[in-house]
Design a protein around this motif. Structure first.
Motif, PDB file in Angstrom:
ATOM      1  N   TYR A 157     -32.692  49.316  -4.302  1.00 25.54           N
ATOM      2  CA  TYR A 157     -31.300  49.631  -4.621  1.00 25.54           C
ATOM      3  C   TYR A 157     -30.955  51.039  -4.172  1.00 25.54           C
ATOM      4  O   TYR A 157     -31.806  51.932  -4.194  1.00 25.54           O
ATOM      5  N   TYR A 197     -36.986  44.161  -5.201  1.00 25.95           N
ATOM      6  CA  TYR A 197     -35.699  44.556  -4.632  1.00 25.95           C
ATOM      7  C   TYR A 197     -35.655  46.079  -4.482  1.00 25.95           C
ATOM      8  O   TYR A 197     -36.387  46.792  -5.166  1.00 25.95           O
ATOM      9  N   ILE A 216     -23.230  45.061  -3.630  1.00 23.68           N
ATOM     10  CA  ILE A 216     -23.220  44.005  -4.641  1.00 23.68           C
ATOM     11  C   ILE A 216     -22.299  44.312  -5.809  1.00 23.68           C
ATOM     12  O   ILE A 216     -22.009  43.422  -6.609  1.00 23.68           O
ATOM     13  N   HIS A 217     -21.844  45.573  -5.924  1.00 26.64           N
ATOM     14  CA  HIS A 217     -21.018  45.931  -7.079  1.00 26.64           C
ATOM     15  C   HIS A 217     -20.274  47.229  -6.803  1.00 26.64           C
ATOM     16  O   HIS A 217     -20.766  48.095  -6.098  1.00 26.64           O
ATOM     17  N   MET A 220     -33.253  39.646 -13.910  1.00 27.87           N
ATOM     18  CA  MET A 220     -32.190  40.646 -14.013  1.00 27.87           C
ATOM     19  C   MET A 220     -32.774  42.034 -13.791  1.00 27.87           C
ATOM     20  O   MET A 220     -33.960  42.251 -13.992  1.00 27.87           O
ATOM     21  N   VAL A 228     -30.409  38.090  -9.248  1.00 32.24           N
ATOM     22  CA  VAL A 228     -31.747  38.226  -8.695  1.00 32.24           C
ATOM     23  C   VAL A 228     -32.645  37.112  -9.201  1.00 32.24           C
ATOM     24  O   VAL A 228     -32.327  36.434 -10.167  1.00 32.24           O
ATOM     25  N   ARG A 263     -28.000  46.493  -2.616  1.00 32.32           N
ATOM     26  CA  ARG A 263     -29.318  45.890  -2.846  1.00 32.32           C
ATOM     27  C   ARG A 263     -29.908  45.440  -1.519  1.00 32.32           C
ATOM     28  O   ARG A 263     -29.206  44.916  -0.655  1.00 32.32           O
ATOM     29  N   TRP A 303     -25.059  49.260 -14.594  1.00 31.72           N
ATOM     30  CA  TRP A 303     -24.699  47.868 -14.321  1.00 31.72           C
ATOM     31  C   TRP A 303     -25.961  47.024 -14.388  1.00 31.72           C
ATOM     32  O   TRP A 303     -27.063  47.503 -14.104  1.00 31.72           O
ATOM     33  N   THR A 304     -25.824  45.764 -14.755  1.00 30.59           N
ATOM     34  CA  THR A 304     -26.939  44.825 -14.772  1.00 30.59           C
ATOM     35  C   THR A 304     -26.744  43.798 -13.672  1.00 30.59           C
ATOM     36  O   THR A 304     -25.730  43.104 -13.639  1.00 30.59           O
ATOM     37  N   ASP A 305     -27.709  43.738 -12.763  1.00 30.17           N
ATOM     38  CA  ASP A 305     -27.673  42.785 -11.649  1.00 30.17           C
ATOM     39  C   ASP A 305     -28.292  41.476 -12.122  1.00 30.17           C
ATOM     40  O   ASP A 305     -29.499  41.388 -12.343  1.00 30.17           O
TER      41      ASP A 305
END
Length: 157
Positions: A81, A79, A60-61, A31, A73, A49, A68-70
């Motif tokens: 962003y 990664y 992605i959002h 995450m 992954v 991302r 926000w929490t991705d």
């Protein structure tokens, strides 16, 4: 009447917000926690991302919030962003990109012997690679890769 017409036609049009600043990313096991400073006049933020070194980004959002929490992954992966701000007048340029790496391995991995088989089960988050060796010191060989998060929660071989 003419003054009303002039006021109408010379009304100032709005503009897109400035790019967000202060994008931060904290990588954890499968995450990434993201946050950024809001842009004046923004009504929404779009988060992007990249998984190829910051060359190609995918959205992605999208939300009005500034964090926000991705959860989409993998473990031990890098990664990149970027975030944009938008309003009724358009979309800002992207923020400065940030680079982050996730950590960890799959927690709660369970191995159960089933005769000559071993059954593996794990929580359904993050990709997983299964390795095999005839002794704890190796050599270790990759025998199966589960590429999609949540694609499988168990496997037997």
């Amino acid at each position: 009447m003419a003054s009303a017409l002039i006021a109408c036609c010379h009304a100032r049009q709005g503009s897109p917000p400035a790019p967000p600043v202060g994008l931060t990313a904290i990588g954890k096991a499968a995450m990434v926690n993201l946050s950024w400073a809001g842009s004046v006049g923004a009504t929404s933020y779009e988060l992007f991302r990249s998984e190829d070194g910051g060359v190609n980004y995918s959205q992605i959002h999208s939300s009005p919030g500034t964090s926000w929490t991705d959860m989409g992954v993998g473990y031990n992966t890098t990664y990149y962003y970027e975030v944009t701000a938008s309003n009724a007048y358009g979309v800002s340029a992207p923020s400065q990109p940030v680079r982050v790496s996730t950590t960890g391995t799959t927690a709660n991995l369970t191995a159960t012997r089933l005769g000559t088989w071993i059954s593996l089960s794990w929580p359904s988050h993050g990709p997983l690679t299964v390795y095999s060796a005839s002794s704890p010191s190796g050599p270790w060989t990759s025998v199966k890769v589960f590429a999609l998060a949540g694609q499988y929660t168990g496997w037997a071989d």
